[in-house]
Scaffold this motif. Structure first.
Motif, PDB file in Angstrom:
ATOM      1  N   ILE A 223      28.471  40.430  43.298  1.00 48.84           N
ATOM      2  CA  ILE A 223      29.259  39.834  44.367  1.00 48.84           C
ATOM      3  C   ILE A 223      30.587  39.348  43.806  1.00 48.84           C
ATOM      4  O   ILE A 223      30.624  38.574  42.850  1.00 48.84           O
ATOM      5  N   ALA A 224      31.673  39.796  44.423  1.00 54.65           N
ATOM      6  CA  ALA A 224      33.012  39.324  44.064  1.00 54.65           C
ATOM      7  C   ALA A 224      33.425  38.244  45.058  1.00 54.65           C
ATOM      8  O   ALA A 224      33.159  38.355  46.254  1.00 54.65           O
ATOM      9  N   VAL A 225      34.070  37.208  44.569  1.00 56.93           N
ATOM     10  CA  VAL A 225      34.418  36.052  45.389  1.00 56.93           C
ATOM     11  C   VAL A 225      35.925  35.822  45.337  1.00 56.93           C
ATOM     12  O   VAL A 225      36.513  35.781  44.248  1.00 56.93           O
ATOM     13  N   THR A 226      36.548  35.671  46.498  1.00 55.81           N
ATOM     14  CA  THR A 226      37.979  35.399  46.524  1.00 55.81           C
ATOM     15  C   THR A 226      38.244  33.902  46.396  1.00 55.81           C
ATOM     16  O   THR A 226      37.359  33.073  46.635  1.00 55.81           O
ATOM     17  N   GLY A 227      39.492  33.581  46.031  1.00 56.51           N
ATOM     18  CA  GLY A 227      39.938  32.210  46.118  1.00 56.51           C
ATOM     19  C   GLY A 227      40.370  31.893  47.535  1.00 56.51           C
ATOM     20  O   GLY A 227      40.348  32.747  48.419  1.00 56.51           O
ATOM     21  N   LEU A 228      40.794  30.656  47.733  1.00 54.57           N
ATOM     22  CA  LEU A 228      41.298  30.249  49.040  1.00 54.57           C
ATOM     23  C   LEU A 228      42.814  30.344  49.115  1.00 54.57           C
ATOM     24  O   LEU A 228      43.368  30.825  50.102  1.00 54.57           O
ATOM     25  N   ASN A 229      43.475  29.918  48.056  1.00 53.01           N
ATOM     26  CA  ASN A 229      44.922  29.764  48.067  1.00 53.01           C
ATOM     27  C   ASN A 229      45.631  30.973  47.470  1.00 53.01           C
ATOM     28  O   ASN A 229      45.011  31.782  46.762  1.00 53.01           O
ATOM     29  N   CYS A 232      45.054  32.154  43.804  1.00 53.38           N
ATOM     30  CA  CYS A 232      43.971  31.227  43.426  1.00 53.38           C
ATOM     31  C   CYS A 232      44.506  29.852  43.027  1.00 53.38           C
ATOM     32  O   CYS A 232      43.950  29.186  42.158  1.00 53.38           O
ATOM     33  N   GLY A 233      45.584  29.444  43.643  1.00 52.63           N
ATOM     34  CA  GLY A 233      46.133  28.115  43.413  1.00 52.63           C
ATOM     35  C   GLY A 233      47.134  28.018  42.293  1.00 52.63           C
ATOM     36  O   GLY A 233      47.838  27.016  42.186  1.00 52.63           O
ATOM     37  N   ASP A 234      47.203  29.047  41.449  1.00 56.80           N
ATOM     38  CA  ASP A 234      48.138  29.016  40.300  1.00 56.80           C
ATOM     39  C   ASP A 234      48.042  27.706  39.536  1.00 56.80           C
ATOM     40  O   ASP A 234      49.029  26.977  39.357  1.00 56.80           O
ATOM     41  N   GLY A 235      46.817  27.392  39.101  1.00 54.62           N
ATOM     42  CA  GLY A 235      46.625  26.189  38.288  1.00 54.62           C
ATOM     43  C   GLY A 235      46.838  24.893  39.032  1.00 54.62           C
ATOM     44  O   GLY A 235      47.145  23.857  38.434  1.00 54.62           O
ATOM     45  N   GLY A 236      46.662  24.909  40.348  1.00 52.29           N
ATOM     46  CA  GLY A 236      46.817  23.705  41.143  1.00 52.29           C
ATOM     47  C   GLY A 236      48.143  23.585  41.848  1.00 52.29           C
ATOM     48  O   GLY A 236      48.339  22.689  42.678  1.00 52.29           O
ATOM     49  N   VAL A 237      49.079  24.475  41.564  1.00 53.64           N
ATOM     50  CA  VAL A 237      50.397  24.419  42.193  1.00 53.64           C
ATOM     51  C   VAL A 237      50.292  24.640  43.701  1.00 53.64           C
ATOM     52  O   VAL A 237      50.996  23.991  44.493  1.00 53.64           O
ATOM     53  N   PHE A 238      49.395  25.555  44.125  1.00 52.89           N
ATOM     54  CA  PHE A 238      49.274  25.909  45.536  1.00 52.89           C
ATOM     55  C   PHE A 238      47.965  25.425  46.158  1.00 52.89           C
ATOM     56  O   PHE A 238      47.581  25.884  47.235  1.00 52.89           O
ATOM     57  N   GLY A 239      47.255  24.538  45.472  1.00 49.81           N
ATOM     58  CA  GLY A 239      45.990  24.036  45.990  1.00 49.81           C
ATOM     59  C   GLY A 239      44.948  23.983  44.902  1.00 49.81           C
ATOM     60  O   GLY A 239      45.035  24.698  43.888  1.00 49.81           O
ATOM     61  N   ASP A 240      43.935  23.138  45.092  1.00 50.40           N
ATOM     62  CA  ASP A 240      42.952  22.944  44.020  1.00 50.40           C
ATOM     63  C   ASP A 240      41.523  23.293  44.421  1.00 50.40           C
ATOM     64  O   ASP A 240      40.582  22.978  43.696  1.00 50.40           O
ATOM     65  N   MET A 258      22.812  34.788  38.567  1.00 45.80           N
ATOM     66  CA  MET A 258      23.415  35.589  39.627  1.00 45.80           C
ATOM     67  C   MET A 258      24.687  36.255  39.103  1.00 45.80           C
ATOM     68  O   MET A 258      25.460  35.636  38.362  1.00 45.80           O
ATOM     69  N   ASP A 259      24.905  37.506  39.481  1.00 48.55           N
ATOM     70  CA  ASP A 259      26.075  38.266  39.034  1.00 48.55           C
ATOM     71  C   ASP A 259      27.206  38.078  40.045  1.00 48.55           C
ATOM     72  O   ASP A 259      27.343  38.818  41.012  1.00 48.55           O
ATOM     73  N   VAL A 260      28.013  37.036  39.824  1.00 45.94           N
ATOM     74  CA  VAL A 260      29.139  36.733  40.706  1.00 45.94           C
ATOM     75  C   VAL A 260      30.411  36.663  39.868  1.00 45.94           C
ATOM     76  O   VAL A 260      30.421  36.120  38.773  1.00 45.94           O
ATOM     77  N   THR A 261      31.480  37.236  40.401  1.00 49.57           N
ATOM     78  CA  THR A 261      32.756  37.205  39.692  1.00 49.57           C
ATOM     79  C   THR A 261      33.808  36.532  40.563  1.00 49.57           C
ATOM     80  O   THR A 261      33.745  36.564  41.779  1.00 49.57           O
ATOM     81  N   GLY A 262      34.806  35.924  39.902  1.00 46.76           N
ATOM     82  CA  GLY A 262      35.887  35.278  40.617  1.00 46.76           C
ATOM     83  C   GLY A 262      36.132  33.869  40.112  1.00 46.76           C
ATOM     84  O   GLY A 262      35.540  33.454  39.101  1.00 46.76           O
ATOM     85  N   PRO A 263      36.948  33.133  40.861  1.00 48.91           N
ATOM     86  CA  PRO A 263      37.612  33.579  42.079  1.00 48.91           C
ATOM     87  C   PRO A 263      38.742  34.565  41.799  1.00 48.91           C
ATOM     88  O   PRO A 263      39.468  34.434  40.837  1.00 48.91           O
ATOM     89  N   HIS A 264      38.841  35.563  42.672  1.00 49.22           N
ATOM     90  CA  HIS A 264      39.892  36.560  42.593  1.00 49.22           C
ATOM     91  C   HIS A 264      40.943  36.269  43.658  1.00 49.22           C
ATOM     92  O   HIS A 264      40.612  35.841  44.769  1.00 49.22           O
ATOM     93  N   SER A 265      42.183  36.540  43.352  1.00 45.10           N
ATOM     94  CA  SER A 265      43.204  36.523  44.401  1.00 45.10           C
ATOM     95  C   SER A 265      42.864  37.624  45.402  1.00 45.10           C
ATOM     96  O   SER A 265      42.655  38.777  45.017  1.00 45.10           O
ATOM     97  N   ALA A 266      42.809  37.262  46.663  1.00 45.37           N
ATOM     98  CA  ALA A 266      42.342  38.216  47.672  1.00 45.37           C
ATOM     99  C   ALA A 266      43.215  39.460  47.744  1.00 45.37           C
ATOM    100  O   ALA A 266      42.694  40.581  47.851  1.00 45.37           O
ATOM    101  N   ASP A 267      44.531  39.290  47.648  1.00 41.22           N
ATOM    102  CA  ASP A 267      45.407  40.458  47.743  1.00 41.22           C
ATOM    103  C   ASP A 267      45.192  41.413  46.585  1.00 41.22           C
ATOM    104  O   ASP A 267      45.128  42.636  46.755  1.00 41.22           O
ATOM    105  N   ALA A 268      45.017  40.845  45.377  1.00 37.49           N
ATOM    106  CA  ALA A 268      44.794  41.695  44.204  1.00 37.49           C
ATOM    107  C   ALA A 268      43.421  42.365  44.263  1.00 37.49           C
ATOM    108  O   ALA A 268      43.279  43.554  43.948  1.00 37.49           O
TER     109      ALA A 268
END
Length: 352
Positions: A223-229, A232-240, A258-268
């Motif tokens: 399972i791949a998991v996206t970030g929210l921001n 992925c927030g860019d180290g807290g610059v755009f959200g934490d 569990m085999d989970v990866t991320g958070p990934h930037s959704a666009d990428a």
């Protein structure tokens, strides 16, 4: 590689269901009678789906009859009071007559009458599935405003089905175009999403997704998991939220194996999805997941509710009031939703 149902579908649906009685019996709810639900049902049933399932429409028989006369006049309505009375013949459409609406119900606009009928049909279909009288349910679209006017304050099908089946944790998945996408939050205003992305919520939706994937035969789901921001927030610059909720949830689940990866930037992630080894993607909010899956599926995606004690699939579109009554609605998504229900039903697994 992304998932593929193609070989499994060919075996179970095209080869396994030779006899009519072995094909899954699927309750098809009429949806909002003022929308395109009755039209797409009249166009698709029974002929296009009898090869792989036995469809039983749940809803107002008079509405179905009017739409058949307009879009599929070679087929007549066969009213039943219970599934065992259905015939499943090519020139008749079996309808469990309920959720009645007046013949002059206004088309293409929400009303308490249409909302009440839509919910009543869903409740009846759920009762049949819980009682094992049908193998799955496939739902035509409902209108949220209409069901609210009828006094049913659900955000949508997912939450309604959870309530009707007394299920605590459910998930909304769209599958199509060799892609599965699950939403951590569903039909909520964008301004509310931030507060809803908690470690507990992310863990819960991942557990629901993982369990469903194992139930359909994937031994070790990826399972791949996206970030929210953005980024992925860019180290807290755009959200934490990535640091405070998503990463801690992923760490907990990885520690459990569990085999989970991320958070990934959704666009990428979605930009390179065909090179990403995963069985599903969990996204944080509605449009973040819906846009790529609908683009990938080209209108043939299927909505699957995860976590329920029954199997439910649905079309990937709404009531389309803008084209309701014009005869131009496509039934392709409904056919795919029924096909997916057939593939995933217990009878399909018994036949394989």
């Amino acid at each position: 590689m992304l998932y593929s149902h193609s070989s499994y579908l060919k075996h179970t649906v095209l080869e396994g269901f030779i006899d009519l009685e072995t094909r899954p019996l699927i309750a098809v709810t009429l949806g909002d009678p003022a929308g395109i639900g009755p039209e797409i049902i009249a166009k698709a049933l029974p002929g296009r789906v009898l090869d792989f399932c036995r469809p039983l429409v749940i809803g107002d028989a008079a509405s179905v009859e009017r739409h058949l006369q307009q879009y599929n006049p070679a087929v007549t309505v066969h009213k039943v009071t219970c599934p065992k009375d259905a015939r499943f013949e090519a020139n008749q459409l079996d309808v469990l007559d309920c959720a009645h609406v007046p013949a002059d119900l206004p088309m293409a606009r929400p009303s308490a009458q249409s909302g009440r009928a839509a919910v009543e049909a869903i409740r009846k279909a759920v009762d049949l599935a819980v009682a094992n009288e049908v193998h799955a349910i496939t739902t035509a679209p409902i209108n949220k405003e209409a069901i609210h006017l009828a006094g049913h304050l659900y955000p949508g099908h997912t939450e309604m089905l959870a309530d009707f089946t007394r299920t605590e944790h459910v998930g909304l998945m769209l599958a199509g175009g060799n892609l599965r996408v699950v939403l951590a939050t569903t039909h909520v205003p964008l301004e509310q999403v931030k507060a809803l992305i908690t470690k507990e919520r992310v863990e819960t939706i991942l557990r629901v997704t993982h369990k469903w994937l194992t139930q359909i035969g994937i031994e070790r789901p990826r399972i791949a998991v996206t970030g929210l921001n953005p980024h992925c927030g860019d180290g807290g610059v755009f959200g934490d939220e990535e640091a405070t909720a998503i990463v801690p949830a992923l760490d907990t689940l990885r520690a459990e194996g569990m085999d989970v990866t991320g958070p990934h930037s959704a666009d990428a992630l979605f930009g390179r999805i065909h090179k990403t080894p995963c069985d599903a993607v969990v996204t944080m909010y509605h449009d973040q997941g819906m846009i790529p899956i609908k683009m990938a599926s080209m209108g043939s995606a299927v909505n699957i509710t995860l976590g329920l004690p029954i199997l439910r699939t649905s079309v990937d579109h709404g009531t389309a009031y803008d084209i309701a009554g014009q005869g131009i609605a496509s039934a392709d998504s409904l056919v795919e939703a029924l096909r997916m229900a057939a593939v995933l039903s217990p009878t399909a697994h018994a036949a394989s």
